[in-house]
Design a protein around this motif. Structure first.
Motif, PDB file in Angstrom:
ATOM      1  N   PHE A  89       0.842  -1.197   0.000  1.00 49.52           N
ATOM      2  CA  PHE A  89       0.000   0.000   0.000  1.00 49.52           C
ATOM      3  C   PHE A  89       0.878   1.247   0.000  1.00 49.52           C
ATOM      4  CE2 PHE A  89      -3.045  -2.657   2.757  1.00 49.52           C
ATOM      5  CZ  PHE A  89      -3.635  -3.214   1.652  1.00 49.52           C
ATOM      6  N   ALA A  90       0.460   2.254  -0.711  1.00 48.55           N
ATOM      7  CA  ALA A  90       1.154   3.536  -0.651  1.00 48.55           C
ATOM      8  C   ALA A  90       1.023   4.064   0.773  1.00 48.55           C
ATOM      9  CB  ALA A  90       0.531   4.515  -1.634  1.00 48.55           C
ATOM     10  N   PRO A  91       2.104   4.627   1.321  1.00 49.85           N
ATOM     11  CA  PRO A  91       2.057   5.103   2.712  1.00 49.85           C
ATOM     12  C   PRO A  91       0.922   6.084   3.005  1.00 49.85           C
ATOM     13  CG  PRO A  91       4.309   5.103   1.907  1.00 49.85           C
ATOM     14  CD  PRO A  91       3.433   4.780   0.729  1.00 49.85           C
ATOM     15  N   ASP A  92       0.511   6.877   2.017  1.00 47.40           N
ATOM     16  CA  ASP A  92      -0.565   7.842   2.256  1.00 47.40           C
ATOM     17  C   ASP A  92      -1.951   7.186   2.304  1.00 47.40           C
ATOM     18  OD1 ASP A  92      -0.574   7.281  -0.493  1.00 47.40           O
ATOM     19  OD2 ASP A  92      -1.306   9.290  -0.996  1.00 47.40           O
ATOM     20  N   ARG A  93      -2.028   5.878   2.005  1.00 47.57           N
ATOM     21  CA  ARG A  93      -3.305   5.160   2.093  1.00 47.57           C
ATOM     22  C   ARG A  93      -3.450   4.390   3.393  1.00 47.57           C
ATOM     23  NH1 ARG A  93      -4.976   1.705  -2.558  1.00 47.57           N
ATOM     24  NH2 ARG A  93      -6.984   1.892  -1.539  1.00 47.57           N
ATOM     25  N   VAL A  94      -2.431   4.447   4.264  1.00 48.83           N
ATOM     26  CA  VAL A  94      -2.480   3.751   5.550  1.00 48.83           C
ATOM     27  C   VAL A  94      -2.349   4.781   6.664  1.00 48.83           C
ATOM     28  CG1 VAL A  94      -1.437   1.976   7.011  1.00 48.83           C
ATOM     29  CG2 VAL A  94      -1.404   1.702   4.526  1.00 48.83           C
ATOM     30  N   ARG A  95      -3.283   4.780   7.599  1.00 47.86           N
ATOM     31  CA  ARG A  95      -3.262   5.703   8.733  1.00 47.86           C
ATOM     32  C   ARG A  95      -3.305   4.923  10.038  1.00 47.86           C
ATOM     33  NH1 ARG A  95      -3.136   8.834   5.014  1.00 47.86           N
ATOM     34  NH2 ARG A  95      -4.014  10.884   4.800  1.00 47.86           N
ATOM     35  N   VAL A  96      -2.679   5.469  11.048  1.00 45.71           N
ATOM     36  CA  VAL A  96      -2.783   4.904  12.396  1.00 45.71           C
ATOM     37  C   VAL A  96      -3.986   5.542  13.072  1.00 45.71           C
ATOM     38  CG1 VAL A  96      -1.673   4.667  14.641  1.00 45.71           C
ATOM     39  CG2 VAL A  96      -0.307   4.490  12.553  1.00 45.71           C
ATOM     40  N   VAL A  97      -4.896   4.711  13.530  1.00 42.12           N
ATOM     41  CA  VAL A  97      -6.069   5.161  14.284  1.00 42.12           C
ATOM     42  C   VAL A  97      -6.097   4.304  15.540  1.00 42.12           C
ATOM     43  CG1 VAL A  97      -8.568   5.464  14.295  1.00 42.12           C
ATOM     44  CG2 VAL A  97      -7.292   5.740  12.151  1.00 42.12           C
ATOM     45  N   ASN A  98      -5.596   4.860  16.614  1.00 43.35           N
ATOM     46  CA  ASN A  98      -5.545   4.107  17.870  1.00 43.35           C
ATOM     47  C   ASN A  98      -6.952   3.844  18.384  1.00 43.35           C
ATOM     48  OD1 ASN A  98      -2.647   4.125  18.179  1.00 43.35           O
ATOM     49  ND2 ASN A  98      -2.829   6.299  18.594  1.00 43.35           N
ATOM     50  N   ASN A  99      -7.115   2.714  19.059  1.00 42.09           N
ATOM     51  CA  ASN A  99      -8.405   2.444  19.686  1.00 42.09           C
ATOM     52  C   ASN A  99      -8.678   3.524  20.718  1.00 42.09           C
ATOM     53  OD1 ASN A  99      -8.988   0.102  18.257  1.00 42.09           O
ATOM     54  ND2 ASN A  99      -7.921  -1.205  19.703  1.00 42.09           N
ATOM     55  N   GLY A 100      -9.913   3.970  20.751  1.00 42.78           N
ATOM     56  CA  GLY A 100     -10.284   5.055  21.655  1.00 42.78           C
ATOM     57  C   GLY A 100     -11.055   4.562  22.862  1.00 42.78           C
ATOM     58  N   VAL A 101     -11.374   5.498  23.706  1.00 41.50           N
ATOM     59  CA  VAL A 101     -12.193   5.212  24.878  1.00 41.50           C
ATOM     60  C   VAL A 101     -13.107   6.412  25.117  1.00 41.50           C
ATOM     61  CG1 VAL A 101     -10.487   6.131  26.510  1.00 41.50           C
ATOM     62  CG2 VAL A 101     -12.172   4.478  27.302  1.00 41.50           C
ATOM     63  N   ASP A 102     -14.330   6.142  25.495  1.00 40.99           N
ATOM     64  CA  ASP A 102     -15.284   7.185  25.818  1.00 40.99           C
ATOM     65  C   ASP A 102     -15.029   7.611  27.257  1.00 40.99           C
ATOM     66  OD1 ASP A 102     -17.457   8.751  26.530  1.00 40.99           O
ATOM     67  OD2 ASP A 102     -18.925   7.461  25.544  1.00 40.99           O
ATOM     68  N   THR A 103     -14.334   8.731  27.440  1.00 41.06           N
ATOM     69  CA  THR A 103     -13.953   9.167  28.788  1.00 41.06           C
ATOM     70  C   THR A 103     -15.139   9.670  29.607  1.00 41.06           C
ATOM     71  OG1 THR A 103     -13.308  11.342  27.923  1.00 41.06           O
ATOM     72  CG2 THR A 103     -11.563   9.680  28.160  1.00 41.06           C
ATOM     73  N   ASN A 104     -16.288   9.892  28.964  1.00 38.14           N
ATOM     74  CA  ASN A 104     -17.487  10.226  29.736  1.00 38.14           C
ATOM     75  C   ASN A 104     -18.052   8.972  30.410  1.00 38.14           C
ATOM     76  OD1 ASN A 104     -17.534  12.993  29.128  1.00 38.14           O
ATOM     77  ND2 ASN A 104     -18.451  12.551  27.129  1.00 38.14           N
ATOM     78  N   ARG A 105     -17.940   7.838  29.739  1.00 36.40           N
ATOM     79  CA  ARG A 105     -18.430   6.581  30.304  1.00 36.40           C
ATOM     80  C   ARG A 105     -17.416   5.912  31.215  1.00 36.40           C
ATOM     81  NH1 ARG A 105     -19.922   2.839  25.720  1.00 36.40           N
ATOM     82  NH2 ARG A 105     -20.283   1.389  27.402  1.00 36.40           N
ATOM     83  N   PHE A 106     -16.138   6.056  30.881  1.00 38.91           N
ATOM     84  CA  PHE A 106     -15.080   5.373  31.616  1.00 38.91           C
ATOM     85  C   PHE A 106     -14.088   6.411  32.134  1.00 38.91           C
ATOM     86  CE2 PHE A 106     -16.597   2.553  28.255  1.00 38.91           C
ATOM     87  CZ  PHE A 106     -17.020   1.478  29.002  1.00 38.91           C
ATOM     88  N   SER A 107     -14.454   7.069  33.194  1.00 38.61           N
ATOM     89  CA  SER A 107     -13.629   8.172  33.691  1.00 38.61           C
ATOM     90  C   SER A 107     -12.796   7.800  34.910  1.00 38.61           C
ATOM     91  CB  SER A 107     -14.503   9.382  34.024  1.00 38.61           C
ATOM     92  OG  SER A 107     -15.442   9.030  35.010  1.00 38.61           O
ATOM     93  N   ARG A 108     -13.173   6.772  35.612  1.00 34.25           N
ATOM     94  CA  ARG A 108     -12.466   6.403  36.831  1.00 34.25           C
ATOM     95  C   ARG A 108     -11.366   5.390  36.526  1.00 34.25           C
ATOM     96  NH1 ARG A 108     -15.814   3.805  41.560  1.00 34.25           N
ATOM     97  NH2 ARG A 108     -14.916   1.946  40.702  1.00 34.25           N
ATOM     98  N   VAL A 109     -10.233   5.578  37.121  1.00 34.31           N
ATOM     99  CA  VAL A 109      -9.099   4.663  36.938  1.00 34.31           C
ATOM    100  C   VAL A 109      -8.961   3.832  38.202  1.00 34.31           C
ATOM    101  CG1 VAL A 109      -6.613   4.546  36.569  1.00 34.31           C
ATOM    102  CG2 VAL A 109      -7.956   6.306  35.421  1.00 34.31           C
ATOM    103  N   ARG A 110      -8.680   2.536  38.017  1.00 36.91           N
ATOM    104  CA  ARG A 110      -8.470   1.674  39.172  1.00 36.91           C
ATOM    105  C   ARG A 110      -7.259   2.138  39.964  1.00 36.91           C
ATOM    106  NH1 ARG A 110      -7.834  -3.464  35.834  1.00 36.91           N
ATOM    107  NH2 ARG A 110      -9.270  -2.725  34.312  1.00 36.91           N
ATOM    108  N   PRO A 111      -7.277   1.929  41.288  1.00 33.38           N
ATOM    109  CA  PRO A 111      -6.087   2.300  42.088  1.00 33.38           C
ATOM    110  C   PRO A 111      -4.907   1.393  41.754  1.00 33.38           C
ATOM    111  CG  PRO A 111      -7.895   1.484  43.497  1.00 33.38           C
ATOM    112  CD  PRO A 111      -8.374   1.434  42.087  1.00 33.38           C
TER     113      PRO A 111
END
Length: 151
Positions: free
Chosen positions: A129-151
């Protein structure tokens, strides 16, 4: 926008099943019409349905012609591309090894997305693939739904 997503199975709360479900819910919340084509449906279909998202086990049952295909997994992606000739597609790749992840070469695929730089480099090198046809899209997280971090 009418967005068709493809997924090989919706049986368990795991991996790409969760990614597909979360993306579908986020796009639905933004006002888009969403359908998920999945030849091996499972319990996640009920979650989608309860949120107004259609899921179909046969590509012939997609309720409308999509404006865009957001594809995961080789075989369901190819089925959607064959059914909806001319509809542009983004193909999302989540892994190096499983054959089901291998990106198809198809003129309707406008962009290949990878979840990491290592995977993007692999896709560009292995599949040419030409490099301009491949993009990095990291998996996201909905920080409104998952806002608390475990201790």
């Amino acid at each position: 926008m009418k967005l068709l997503m493809t997924q090989r199975k919706l049986a368990e709360y795991a991996g790409t099943e969760i990614v597909t479900m979360e993306l579908a819910l986020a796009h639905r919340a933004r006002g888009h019409e969403i359908a998920v084509y999945c030849p091996r449906p499972g319990k996640l279909v009920d979650v989608l349905a309860s949120n107004g998202i259609a899921s179909v086990a046969s590509i012939a049952d997609v309720p409308w012609r999509p404006d865009l295909i957001h594809a995961h997994h080789r075989l369901p992606a190819l089925a959607a591309l064959a059914r909806f000739s001319g509809v542009p597609c983004v193909y999302m790749c989540h892994g190096l090894r499983p054959w089901v992840e291998s990106p198809p070469l198809h003129p309707q695929i406008a962009l290949y997305a990878a979840v990491s730089q290592k995977l993007a480099t692999h896709m560009a090198t292995r599949y040419g693939f030409a490099p301009d046809r491949v993009r990095v899209v990291n998996n996201g997280v909905d920080t409104n739904r998952f806002s608390r971090v475990r201790p």
